[in-house]
Design an enzyme around this catalytic site. Structure first.
Site, PDB file in Angstrom:
ATOM      1  N   CYS A  77      -3.956   1.846  -5.681  1.00 28.98           N
ATOM      2  CA  CYS A  77      -2.705   1.479  -5.005  1.00 28.98           C
ATOM      3  C   CYS A  77      -1.863   2.711  -4.688  1.00 28.98           C
ATOM      4  O   CYS A  77      -1.108   2.722  -3.722  1.00 28.98           O
ATOM      5  CB  CYS A  77      -1.911   0.465  -5.820  1.00 28.98           C
TER       6      CYS A  77
ATOM      7  N   HIS B  45       2.111  -0.194 -10.911  1.00 29.94           N
ATOM      8  CA  HIS B  45       1.800  -0.270  -9.485  1.00 29.94           C
ATOM      9  C   HIS B  45       2.534   0.831  -8.717  1.00 29.94           C
ATOM     10  O   HIS B  45       3.521   1.375  -9.198  1.00 29.94           O
ATOM     11  CB  HIS B  45       2.229  -1.651  -8.973  1.00 29.94           C
TER      12      HIS B  45
ATOM     13  N   ASN C 284       5.447  -2.724  -1.003  1.00 34.15           N
ATOM     14  CA  ASN C 284       4.239  -2.937  -1.777  1.00 34.15           C
ATOM     15  C   ASN C 284       3.070  -2.793  -0.796  1.00 34.15           C
ATOM     16  O   ASN C 284       3.048  -3.469   0.228  1.00 34.15           O
ATOM     17  CB  ASN C 284       4.266  -4.354  -2.378  1.00 34.15           C
TER      18      ASN C 284
END
Length: 194
Positions: free
Chosen positions: A9, A168, A188
């Site tokens: 990520c 994350h 995100n």
């Protein structure tokens, strides 16, 4: 962006930062021939530029061509540039497994040849309490620097009360002061929240 099974990520967040600046994203692609399925991507690693050639064959699972699903990063549309960048980055590092886990700042440096910095903070850190961190973030944003953020360690199934996925990485899109409230807009890379 659909992250897939790979824990990268941080890299997808760096790509998301770059996607907000199309002129920078275009510089990453040295050559593109979709009809032949050949792409050349450039990265800056350890003080040198590397041109990485990849094809458009990506790992899939699920059997049968019509039912196969991408295993790693992809989109729900026919855009392959995410998969191409991830494959080239994996090739630069030796394998997909080699790009599991990392930092947004380092990935941004690999994509742009820019200088990077990682600032670790806690809610009670002096630079948070005295406002100097906020002033610095606003200045960096105003100067056009690409920025990312990471949340505290945890499982990506854990979500804080403010909607932040734990363990994350995010792209930082904006830092603004609204009526005395310091607001940071994060993206995100999964694309389902901003």
């Amino acid at each position: 962006i659909r992250q897939g099974r790979l824990g990268d990520c941080y890299f997808l967040s760096a790509i998301s930062c770059l996607a907000s600046h199309p002129e920078l994203l275009r510089k990453v692609f040295v050559h593109s021939d979709p009809t032949r399925g050949i792409y050349v991507v450039r990265f800056f690693k350890n003080g040198s530029w590397y041109q990485i050639a990849v094809d458009d064959f990506f790992p899939t699972s699920g059997g049968g061509f019509s039912r196969s699903r991408a295993v790693f990063a992809h989109t729900n549309s026919n855009h392959q540039w995410i998969s191409v960048l991830e494959k080239a980055y994996a090739k630069l590092h030796g394998s997909y497994a080699a790009i599991e886990g990392g930092r947004v700042d380092l990935a941004l440096m690999d994509l742009t040849a820019g200088a990077g910095e990682c600032i670790k903070v806690s809610p009670d850190a002096p630079e948070v309490l005295d406002g100097s961190l906020w002033a610095r973030l606003c200045q960096l944003r105003e100067e056009g620097h690409l920025m990312g953020a990471g949340s505290p360690a945890g499982s990506d199934t854990e979500i804080s009360t403010s909607g932040i996925v734990q363990g994350h990485a995010y792209a930082m899109l904006a830092a603004v002061d609204v009526d005395g409230n310091h607001l940071v807009q994060l993206r995100n890379p999964w694309g389902d929240t901003e």
